[in-house]
Scaffold this motif. Structure first.
Motif, PDB file in Angstrom:
ATOM      1  N   LEU A 278     -12.330  27.005   6.878  1.00 40.52           N
ATOM      2  CA  LEU A 278     -12.562  25.853   7.737  1.00 40.52           C
ATOM      3  C   LEU A 278     -11.696  24.699   7.254  1.00 40.52           C
ATOM      4  N   LEU A 279     -10.811  24.210   8.115  1.00 40.80           N
ATOM      5  CA  LEU A 279      -9.983  23.052   7.811  1.00 40.80           C
ATOM      6  C   LEU A 279     -10.554  21.831   8.520  1.00 40.80           C
ATOM      7  N   VAL A 280     -10.732  20.739   7.785  1.00 39.21           N
ATOM      8  CA  VAL A 280     -11.223  19.487   8.344  1.00 39.21           C
ATOM      9  C   VAL A 280     -10.160  18.419   8.107  1.00 39.21           C
ATOM     10  N   ASN A 281      -9.588  17.875   9.190  1.00 39.62           N
ATOM     11  CA  ASN A 281      -8.455  16.962   9.070  1.00 39.62           C
ATOM     12  C   ASN A 281      -8.667  15.678   9.857  1.00 39.62           C
ATOM     13  N   GLY A 282      -8.080  14.601   9.362  1.00 42.06           N
ATOM     14  CA  GLY A 282      -8.062  13.337  10.068  1.00 42.06           C
ATOM     15  C   GLY A 282      -6.721  13.113  10.734  1.00 42.06           C
ATOM     16  N   GLY A 283      -6.746  12.739  11.998  1.00 43.65           N
ATOM     17  CA  GLY A 283      -5.508  12.551  12.740  1.00 43.65           C
ATOM     18  C   GLY A 283      -4.681  11.373  12.265  1.00 43.65           C
ATOM     19  N   ASP A 284      -5.299  10.448  11.501  1.00 44.90           N
ATOM     20  CA  ASP A 284      -4.577   9.289  10.975  1.00 44.90           C
ATOM     21  C   ASP A 284      -4.498   9.350   9.452  1.00 44.90           C
ATOM     22  N   ASP A 285      -4.459  10.557   8.905  1.00 52.89           N
ATOM     23  CA  ASP A 285      -4.346  10.733   7.455  1.00 52.89           C
ATOM     24  C   ASP A 285      -2.987  10.224   6.993  1.00 52.89           C
ATOM     25  N   GLN A 286      -2.989   9.196   6.163  1.00 48.72           N
ATOM     26  CA  GLN A 286      -1.750   8.619   5.651  1.00 48.72           C
ATOM     27  C   GLN A 286      -1.452   9.071   4.223  1.00 48.72           C
ATOM     28  N   ASN A 287      -2.252  10.004   3.715  1.00 45.58           N
ATOM     29  CA  ASN A 287      -2.069  10.455   2.343  1.00 45.58           C
ATOM     30  C   ASN A 287      -1.485  11.857   2.251  1.00 45.58           C
ATOM     31  N   TRP A 288      -1.983  12.779   3.066  1.00 47.31           N
ATOM     32  CA  TRP A 288      -1.449  14.147   3.101  1.00 47.31           C
ATOM     33  C   TRP A 288      -1.169  14.531   4.554  1.00 47.31           C
ATOM     34  N   PRO A 289      -0.157  15.353   4.784  1.00 44.90           N
ATOM     35  CA  PRO A 289       0.137  15.809   6.150  1.00 44.90           C
ATOM     36  C   PRO A 289      -0.769  16.965   6.547  1.00 44.90           C
TER      37      PRO A 289
ATOM     38  N   GLN B 115       0.844  -1.197   0.000  1.00 45.85           N
ATOM     39  CA  GLN B 115       0.000   0.000   0.000  1.00 45.85           C
ATOM     40  C   GLN B 115       0.879   1.246   0.000  1.00 45.85           C
ATOM     41  N   ILE B 116       0.508   2.219  -0.812  1.00 41.68           N
ATOM     42  CA  ILE B 116       1.285   3.448  -0.977  1.00 41.68           C
ATOM     43  C   ILE B 116       0.953   4.435   0.143  1.00 41.68           C
ATOM     44  N   ILE B 117       1.988   4.873   0.858  1.00 43.84           N
ATOM     45  CA  ILE B 117       1.836   5.910   1.887  1.00 43.84           C
ATOM     46  C   ILE B 117       2.461   7.189   1.332  1.00 43.84           C
ATOM     47  N   TRP B 118       1.633   8.183   1.097  1.00 45.80           N
ATOM     48  CA  TRP B 118       2.006   9.376   0.337  1.00 45.80           C
ATOM     49  C   TRP B 118       2.400  10.558   1.227  1.00 45.80           C
ATOM     50  N   ARG B 119       1.994  10.565   2.479  1.00 48.07           N
ATOM     51  CA  ARG B 119       2.049  11.772   3.311  1.00 48.07           C
ATOM     52  C   ARG B 119       3.461  12.323   3.501  1.00 48.07           C
ATOM     53  N   ASP B 120       4.479  11.454   3.526  1.00 45.41           N
ATOM     54  CA  ASP B 120       5.845  11.918   3.787  1.00 45.41           C
ATOM     55  C   ASP B 120       6.398  12.781   2.665  1.00 45.41           C
ATOM     56  N   ILE B 121       5.766  12.748   1.515  1.00 46.55           N
ATOM     57  CA  ILE B 121       6.276  13.469   0.365  1.00 46.55           C
ATOM     58  C   ILE B 121       6.275  14.982   0.594  1.00 46.55           C
ATOM     59  N   MET B 122       5.436  15.458   1.518  1.00 43.79           N
ATOM     60  CA  MET B 122       5.383  16.897   1.817  1.00 43.79           C
ATOM     61  C   MET B 122       5.935  17.232   3.195  1.00 43.79           C
ATOM     62  N   LEU B 123       6.597  16.261   3.816  1.00 43.44           N
ATOM     63  CA  LEU B 123       7.193  16.493   5.131  1.00 43.44           C
ATOM     64  C   LEU B 123       8.706  16.528   5.039  1.00 43.44           C
ATOM     65  N   PRO B 124       9.350  17.354   5.871  1.00 46.87           N
ATOM     66  CA  PRO B 124       8.709  18.308   6.779  1.00 46.87           C
ATOM     67  C   PRO B 124       8.086  19.471   6.015  1.00 46.87           C
ATOM     68  N   ILE B 125       7.121  20.133   6.639  1.00 50.91           N
ATOM     69  CA  ILE B 125       6.517  21.314   6.024  1.00 50.91           C
ATOM     70  C   ILE B 125       7.623  22.339   5.782  1.00 50.91           C
ATOM     71  N   PRO B 126       7.760  22.860   4.562  1.00 46.75           N
ATOM     72  CA  PRO B 126       8.877  23.765   4.251  1.00 46.75           C
ATOM     73  C   PRO B 126       8.895  25.005   5.147  1.00 46.75           C
TER      74      PRO B 126
ATOM     75  N   TYR C  92      -9.789  15.313  13.770  1.00 45.48           N
ATOM     76  CA  TYR C  92     -10.471  14.136  14.305  1.00 45.48           C
ATOM     77  C   TYR C  92      -9.490  12.982  14.475  1.00 45.48           C
ATOM     78  N   PRO C  93      -9.106  12.672  15.720  1.00 42.46           N
ATOM     79  CA  PRO C  93      -8.210  11.524  15.950  1.00 42.46           C
ATOM     80  C   PRO C  93      -8.837  10.234  15.418  1.00 42.46           C
ATOM     81  N   GLY C  94      -8.037   9.421  14.764  1.00 41.18           N
ATOM     82  CA  GLY C  94      -8.519   8.145  14.261  1.00 41.18           C
ATOM     83  C   GLY C  94      -9.213   8.196  12.920  1.00 41.18           C
ATOM     84  N   ALA C  95      -9.391   9.404  12.383  1.00 42.36           N
ATOM     85  CA  ALA C  95      -9.995   9.535  11.051  1.00 42.36           C
ATOM     86  C   ALA C  95      -8.900   9.557   9.993  1.00 42.36           C
ATOM     87  N   GLY C  96      -9.235   9.129   8.790  1.00 39.31           N
ATOM     88  CA  GLY C  96      -8.276   9.088   7.699  1.00 39.31           C
ATOM     89  C   GLY C  96      -8.432  10.251   6.736  1.00 39.31           C
ATOM     90  N   HIS C  97      -7.961  10.053   5.517  1.00 43.22           N
ATOM     91  CA  HIS C  97      -7.914  11.107   4.505  1.00 43.22           C
ATOM     92  C   HIS C  97      -9.268  11.365   3.862  1.00 43.22           C
TER      93      HIS C  97
END
Length: 441
Positions: free
Chosen positions: A338-349, A310-321, A375-380
């Motif tokens: 309004l920003l809506v984020n998942g605490g377990d997002d494995q696609n984008w940081p 499985q492809i994990i994409w999130r590291d491609i933009m880390l660390p935040i410049p 949201y802790p435990g939510a994904g992308h």
């Protein structure tokens, strides 16, 4: 199997001898996908073990199911909103567990994702009651009772209009009524094709919504899509007779959020009243063409990880410049975001990006415009409520078909979708319906 058949035989014998058959009530039988169901089973024996089962066949002919194990009360009744499921695809008191916990039936193709393509037709769900606590083989069993319900993304009276104008391609959804209405530009992420279902649902809640196609398709070439494309789309929406031209919003998910933030910060033409950004990042600015932004991401492709194929994409933009030129200058944004984020997002940081945006906007003096939901435990893939959770699914990356890891766990992800959708609609109503007109900048 013998025990299950015996239970069914005994239950049918009881029904025949007493003249009392189980009753299943599912209301509403025809509703929008974000409306809560009321499921009640009556006329069971006291303390009877039963399985509530929901099955749906997708437009691709894949079969999805969810089920919960229940025990009736002393009156022979089960109220799903009050009684706990003892097991199945969900546990506990979950009024919509039969929807959000749906998964492909055993033996299905791998990497599936349940998405509605034709929003002009409903999704049909068969909800049944089976005697005993059953975990498999539902298609070989006879249900005690079954009800069929319809779930829609388009409310009655919503108009769907294909749009091909001035090089812009998409679909416009117009609410019923005399109008004019507030409008919004709906932009999805890196997946190909035109995605309409969220825009249709937003129109069902009173917003003229333009589902915008901006990545590769038969008619569009990514190399030709630049800032002017989004500005033209915005102007087309703004000038529509059913749209209040001074009450427009940008709505993006993933890469669509990067576009929304870039347009809000830099465009001299796009002046939204507010922006909703789901699972996005300001670390992918779109200042000229979409292709250039994608190429900048591709330069860091060596940071992509692969675990369990499985492809994990999130590291491609880390660390935040740290370099301000490498990210959207969100300090220049002059509308609520309004920003809506998942605490377990494995696609984008998305979480790290939000933290950096807070710092930038605080320094610029516009932090009061930013609202962050994490949201802790939510994904992308934070979608409208009761959409099944997909931790990973098939995805086309360039010319390759891969399995992308989105992250998240079913229960917290379901909670995130339900809570965030309510807050998103409230945010849009506040800034597009109730707020005073924007002063000219």
């Amino acid at each position: 199997m013998l025990a299950t058949n015996r239970l069914l035989r005994d239950s049918l014998h009881m029904a025949l001898s007493t003249g009392v058959w189980p009753l299943l009530s599912v209301e509403p039988t025809r509703a929008l996908v974000d409306e809560e169901l009321k499921v009640i089973v009556r006329n069971l024996s006291p303390r009877q073990e039963v399985t509530l089962h929901c099955v749906h066949q997708s437009e691709d002919k894949d079969v999805w199911e969810a089920f919960g194990h229940y025990i009736s009360d002393e009156h022979g009744t089960i109220t799903v909103a009050k009684n706990a499921s003892m097991g199945g695809t969900y546990k506990g008191v979950e009024s919509m567990g039969l929807m959000w916990s749906m998964r492909p039936v055993p033996g299905s193709r791998p990497g599936l994702r349940l998405r509605k393509k034709d929003v002009l037709s409903p999704m049909f769900f068969h909800i049944s009651v089976y005697d005993g606590h059953i975990t498999q083989g539902f298609s070989q069993l006879t249900a005690l009772v079954t009800r069929v319900i319809e779930r829609w993304y388009m409310a009655p009276g919503v108009q769907r209009v294909s749009l091909q104008e001035k090089g812009v391609q998409g679909t416009l959804f117009i609410p019923p009524g005399p109008g004019p209405f507030p409008g919004l530009l709906d932009m999805w992420g890196g997946g190909r094709g035109l995605v309409e279902y969220r825009a249709a649902l937003l129109a069902s809640h009173g917003f003229v919504s333009l589902a915008l196609e901006y990545l590769s398709s038969d008619e569009l070439n990514i190399s030709t899509i630049d800032v002017s494309y989004f500005e033209t789309a915005y102007q087309i929406l703004q000038s529509h007779a059913m749209v209040q031209r001074d009450r427009l919003a940008l709505f993006g998910l993933s890469f669509g959020s990067a576009i929304a933030l870039s347009m809000a910060a830099y465009s001299k033409i796009i002046k939204p009243r507010c922006c909703v950004c789901i699972s996005g990042s300001h670390a992918t600015p779109v200042q000229t063409t979409v292709l250039e932004a994608v190429q900048e991401i591709s330069k860091k492709i060596d940071k992509v990880r692969i675990e369990d194929n499985q492809i994990i994409w999130r590291d491609i933009m880390l660390p935040i410049p740290a370099d301000p030129s490498m990210k959207v200058h969100v300090g220049q944004i002059k509308c609520p975001v309004l920003l809506v984020n998942g605490g377990d997002d494995q696609n984008w940081p998305a979480v790290e990006s939000a933290e950096d945006m807070v710092r930038i906007m605080e320094k610029a003096g516009n932090l009061h415009l930013l609202q962050v939901l994490t949201y802790p435990g939510a994904g992308h893939l934070i979608e409208p409520p009761y959409t099944p959770h997909h931790r990973a699914s098939n995805f086309v990356l360039g010319k390759d078909k891969v399995v992308m890891l989105w992250g998240g766990q079913p229960k917290p992800h379901a909670d995130a979708q339900e809570d965030s959708w309510e807050k998103i609609l409230a945010f849009l109503r506040q800034h597009l319906y109730f707020a005073a007109p924007q002063a000219k900048l």
